[in-house]
Write a protein that holds these residues in place. Structure first.
Motif, PDB file in Angstrom:
ATOM      1  N   GLY A  44       8.053  -4.296-109.840  1.00 22.41           N
ATOM      2  CA  GLY A  44       7.071  -3.706-111.190  1.00 22.41           C
ATOM      3  C   GLY A  44       7.522  -4.060-112.336  1.00 22.41           C
ATOM      4  O   GLY A  44       7.101  -3.526-113.427  1.00 22.41           O
ATOM      5  N   THR A  45       8.646  -4.833-112.588  1.00 28.93           N
ATOM      6  CA  THR A  45       8.713  -5.712-113.819  1.00 28.93           C
ATOM      7  C   THR A  45       7.537  -6.371-114.330  1.00 28.93           C
ATOM      8  O   THR A  45       7.200  -7.119-113.658  1.00 28.93           O
ATOM      9  CB  THR A  45      10.243  -6.457-113.664  1.00 28.93           C
ATOM     10  N   GLN A  46       7.563  -6.102-115.730  1.00 30.20           N
ATOM     11  CA  GLN A  46       6.338  -7.075-116.452  1.00 30.20           C
ATOM     12  C   GLN A  46       7.122  -7.953-117.226  1.00 30.20           C
ATOM     13  O   GLN A  46       8.154  -8.106-117.909  1.00 30.20           O
ATOM     14  CB  GLN A  46       5.491  -6.176-117.310  1.00 30.20           C
ATOM     15  N   TRP A  48       5.786 -12.131-118.887  1.00 31.35           N
ATOM     16  CA  TRP A  48       4.426 -12.671-119.774  1.00 31.35           C
ATOM     17  C   TRP A  48       4.419 -14.227-119.200  1.00 31.35           C
ATOM     18  O   TRP A  48       5.275 -15.183-119.255  1.00 31.35           O
ATOM     19  CB  TRP A  48       4.687 -12.721-121.178  1.00 31.35           C
ATOM     20  N   PRO A  75       0.553 -10.517-119.939  1.00 33.01           N
ATOM     21  CA  PRO A  75       1.364  -9.840-119.209  1.00 33.01           C
ATOM     22  C   PRO A  75       1.105 -10.083-117.827  1.00 33.01           C
ATOM     23  O   PRO A  75      -0.058 -10.128-117.216  1.00 33.01           O
ATOM     24  CB  PRO A  75       1.023  -8.407-119.580  1.00 33.01           C
ATOM     25  N   HIS A  76       2.049 -10.028-117.053  1.00 29.93           N
ATOM     26  CA  HIS A  76       2.039 -10.129-115.377  1.00 29.93           C
ATOM     27  C   HIS A  76       3.281  -9.429-114.889  1.00 29.93           C
ATOM     28  O   HIS A  76       4.282  -9.091-115.589  1.00 29.93           O
ATOM     29  CB  HIS A  76       1.962 -11.593-114.971  1.00 29.93           C
ATOM     30  N   THR A  77       3.010  -8.725-113.775  1.00 29.44           N
ATOM     31  CA  THR A  77       3.963  -7.849-113.170  1.00 29.44           C
ATOM     32  C   THR A  77       4.146  -8.475-111.637  1.00 29.44           C
ATOM     33  O   THR A  77       3.255  -8.917-111.011  1.00 29.44           O
ATOM     34  CB  THR A  77       3.277  -6.459-112.924  1.00 29.44           C
ATOM     35  N   ASP A  79       5.602  -7.832-108.102  1.00 26.09           N
ATOM     36  CA  ASP A  79       5.490  -6.704-106.772  1.00 26.09           C
ATOM     37  C   ASP A  79       6.817  -6.706-105.947  1.00 26.09           C
ATOM     38  O   ASP A  79       6.866  -5.835-105.005  1.00 26.09           O
ATOM     39  CB  ASP A  79       4.174  -6.898-106.128  1.00 26.09           C
ATOM     40  N   LEU A 205       9.093  -2.872-122.005  1.00 27.83           N
ATOM     41  CA  LEU A 205       7.597  -3.311-121.615  1.00 27.83           C
ATOM     42  C   LEU A 205       6.966  -4.115-122.578  1.00 27.83           C
ATOM     43  O   LEU A 205       5.916  -4.595-122.281  1.00 27.83           O
ATOM     44  CB  LEU A 205       6.897  -1.985-121.499  1.00 27.83           C
TER      45      LEU A 205
END
Length: 215
Positions: A44-46, A48, A75-77, A79, A205
């Protein structure tokens, strides 16, 4: 030995492409390793990616245009959880991938320039150049190259590419493969049961001021 990070401190990994940034990703430092940097990011970490201003990513953009054009953070997260080990002076980092429930499921060898750590005021980071070619290692230590076609195609455009020594990259990959086949560290089960300190603060974030500092 590079900059020493405090346990739980946010450390920004930056992938550099010539004079531009291709990726920024925040991690938490795992303290106590003098010969390497060990970093953790939960599922879940965001982070870039830096894409073209019209939204195209690297895969959709001719390399000469990509290298010559300004890019913007997107941004990208992730999973999955990532434990990332960056040994000083080595041409790779090794990543342990964990499912959201904490189960280890794969190693990933990122072939890259040796890590350079830095600190600027309250901001801490680790810079490298991602060499694109990677090695995926399964729990049974079976392995495969990743992104080899893209790597070879980009080598044919040396005026635009940030990799100029194919043999060095492949040599790093072969070193990793030999370790995996031997079941030697880091592929000997070390850290496959890793759990982060529950008292670590959450990762930020937003991109911090100073993210674009000179390499």
């Amino acid at each position: 030995m590079g900059v020493q990070f405090d346990s739980g401190e946010t450390v920004y990994l930056r992938h550099l492409q010539r004079q531009q940034i291709g990726l920024i990703f925040p991690f938490q430092a795992v303290a106590g390793h003098e010969d390497a940097v060990l970093l953790w990011a939960p599922a879940g970490t965001q982070g870039w990616h830096f894409n073209m201003t019209d939204g195209r990513g690297m895969a959709q953009t001719p390399l000469p245009e990509w290298s010559a054009s300004p890019r913007v953070p997107v941004p990208h997260t992730v999973d999955h959880g990532v434990l990332s080990w960056h040994p000083y002076g080595r041409d790779y980092s090794i990543r342990w991938f964990f499912r959201p429930d904490g189960t280890f499921y794969r190693w990933y060898a990122n072939l890259e320039a040796p890590a350079v750590t830095w600190r600027a005021g309250d901001l801490a980071g680790l810079d490298t150049t991602d060499w694109d070619l990677d090695v995926v290692i399964e729990p049974d230590r079976g392995w495969r190259w990743k992104d080899e076609e893209e790597f070879v195609a980009r080598l044919a455009m040396p005026d635009s590419y940030w990799v100029d020594d194919e043999e060095r990259v492949r040599r790093a990959g072969k070193e990793v493969i030999a370790l995996a086949e031997a079941g030697a560290f880091p592929f000997d089960g070390t850290w496959c049961d890793f759990r982060p300190d529950p008292d670590w603060p959450p990762l930020p974030l937003d991109l911090p001021a100073g993210w674009d500092r000179a390499r």
